[in-house]
Design an enzyme around this catalytic site. Structure first.
Site, mmCIF file in Angstrom:
data_model
loop_
_atom_site.group_PDB
_atom_site.id
_atom_site.type_symbol
_atom_site.label_atom_id
_atom_site.label_comp_id
_atom_site.label_asym_id
_atom_site.label_seq_id
_atom_site.Cartn_x
_atom_site.Cartn_y
_atom_site.Cartn_z
ATOM 1 N N ASP A 167 -16.447 9.541 -2.210
ATOM 2 C CA ASP A 167 -15.216 9.334 -1.448
ATOM 3 C C ASP A 167 -14.797 10.703 -0.911
ATOM 4 O O ASP A 167 -15.353 11.731 -1.312
ATOM 5 C CB ASP A 167 -14.136 8.748 -2.391
ATOM 6 C CG ASP A 167 -12.892 8.254 -1.654
ATOM 7 O OD1 ASP A 167 -12.900 8.252 -0.409
ATOM 8 O OD2 ASP A 167 -11.920 7.879 -2.335
ATOM 9 N N CYS A 200 -16.020 4.187 0.322
ATOM 10 C CA CYS A 200 -14.939 3.243 0.672
ATOM 11 C C CYS A 200 -14.361 3.494 2.065
ATOM 12 O O CYS A 200 -13.567 2.690 2.547
ATOM 13 C CB CYS A 200 -13.852 3.273 -0.383
ATOM 14 S SG CYS A 200 -13.236 4.922 -0.730
ATOM 15 N N ARG A 247 0.887 -1.174 0.000
ATOM 16 C CA ARG A 247 0.000 0.000 0.000
ATOM 17 C C ARG A 247 0.918 1.215 0.000
ATOM 18 O O ARG A 247 1.648 1.465 0.960
ATOM 19 C CB ARG A 247 -0.870 -0.031 1.256
ATOM 20 C CG ARG A 247 -1.884 1.100 1.334
ATOM 21 C CD ARG A 247 -2.702 0.914 2.607
ATOM 22 N NE ARG A 247 -3.498 2.088 2.900
ATOM 23 C CZ ARG A 247 -4.765 2.271 2.531
ATOM 24 N NH1 ARG A 247 -5.371 1.342 1.824
ATOM 25 N NH2 ARG A 247 -5.417 3.365 2.853
ATOM 26 N N HIS A 284 -7.134 1.345 -6.768
ATOM 27 C CA HIS A 284 -7.453 0.612 -5.542
ATOM 28 C C HIS A 284 -8.304 -0.607 -5.924
ATOM 29 O O HIS A 284 -9.497 -0.679 -5.614
ATOM 30 C CB HIS A 284 -8.224 1.542 -4.597
ATOM 31 C CG HIS A 284 -8.237 1.089 -3.161
ATOM 32 N ND1 HIS A 284 -7.698 -0.106 -2.749
ATOM 33 C CD2 HIS A 284 -8.740 1.685 -2.032
ATOM 34 C CE1 HIS A 284 -7.870 -0.236 -1.438
ATOM 35 N NE2 HIS A 284 -8.493 0.838 -0.989
#
Length: 318
Positions: free
Chosen positions: A238, A278, A116, A143
């Protein structure tokens, strides 16, 4: 559609990297979603499934995380393996060792790497040099683990994916890129509404449009949130300033002022629309409390499915 059996697809996936949905066929993505649903059922019924016994996943975190860290660690444990948390400070990468050398060394110890990070090229370089599967746990460009979990969640709630309309309201960020490519591969109609100057990457949009044309769906970028959300089955948003963009927060708040997903805006969506985010969310910024905590919101189903979707990816490629 090809005539591949499940066994054929399973064989194709073994040893592969999971860097972006662009690298996977529609059938392969559908296979992973179906596998995630199957593994979720096993876990809920208490049935042990441990194909990764004795295997270790190295998890490199250059960006902090709640869902990614916990879901990968728990998932690996449930699959019978072990997960090793490695922050930038734990590795020589932070002190100048090349990504290539790190990849080759870790390939001698581990059975898979999840990373990540910020720059997408870091993941590409890691995968190019590693001899074990590399999983993209998030980059500034994409992602894919989240998008896979999201399409699993939509399928569970709607019973289908093909022909649905998803509207994304907000920043044309990494989440948009992965959802857009996923939509193109799975036959979902995808419209994103962003302010001017915050559009998704033009190359990703173009490629997604070409893929969507093959699968009978459409990809659109517009500037009016009402136009995007009109008749939507799924409404997604988001944060306005992603991790690493905190300095732009005030400027972005001004630019996105008319892009809040609230009770007024969702009136234009279908009555039974699903609201998705998310997480982490900033209530009162990109979404109102009424919407995110309302009856159409499935944000915690999404969060849970990160576990099951990632288990499917790890079980398939490792």
């Amino acid at each position: 559609m090809s005539n591949l059996t499940k066994q054929d697809i399973a064989a194709q996936l073994r040893g592969r990297d999971f860097i972006g949905l662009v690298d996977y066929t529609s059938e392969e993505i559908q296979y992973l979603i179906d596998l995630a649903i199957e593994l979720k059922k096993k876990q809920k019924s208490g049935e042990a499934y441990q194909p990764l016994k004795g295997k270790t996943l190295g998890m490199i975190f250059e960006k902090s995380s709640t869902r990614t860290r916990v879901s990968f660690e728990v998932g690996m444990y449930q699959l019978g393996g072990h997960a090793l948390f490695l922050s930038r400070n734990d590795l020589q990468i932070g002190r100048g060792e090349t990504i290539g050398d790190t990849a080759q060394t870790m390939s001698r110890y581990l059975d898979g790497i999840m990373i990540r990070t910020f720059a997408h090229r870091t993941v590409i370089e890691l995968a190019r040099n590693a001899t074990i599967p590399v999983i993209n746990g998030l980059t500034d460009l994409s992602h894919p683990c989240q998008a896979l979990a999201d399409y699993q969640t939509i399928l569970e709630h709607k019973g289908r994916l093909k022909g649905l309309k998803m509207a994304f309201i907000g920043d044309g960020n990494n989440m948009v890129h992965s959802l857009m490519m996923g939509a193109a591969k799975l036959g979902v109609n995808f419209t994103v509404a962003t302010p001017e100057g915050y559009e998704p990457d033009a190359e990703v949009v173009q490629l997604s449009k070409e893929v969507a044309a093959l699968n009978g769906s459409t990809i659109e970028v517009v500037y009016d949130p009402k136009e995007a959300i009109d008749g939507a089955d799924v409404v997604y948003t988001d944060v306005w300033a992603s991790m690493g963009m905190e300095a732009e927060q005030k400027e972005r708040e001004a630019a996105f002022a008319n892009y809040q997903v609230n009770d007024e805006l969702v009136k234009f969506a279908k009555k039974d629309y699903l609201f998705m985010h998310c997480l982490p969310a900033h209530r009162g910024e990109e979404v109102s409390e009424g919407v995110i905590d309302g009856q159409n919101s499935i944000i915690f189903d999404q969060a849970e499915n990160r576990l099951h979707a990632q288990k499917a990816v790890m079980a398939a490629i490792m």
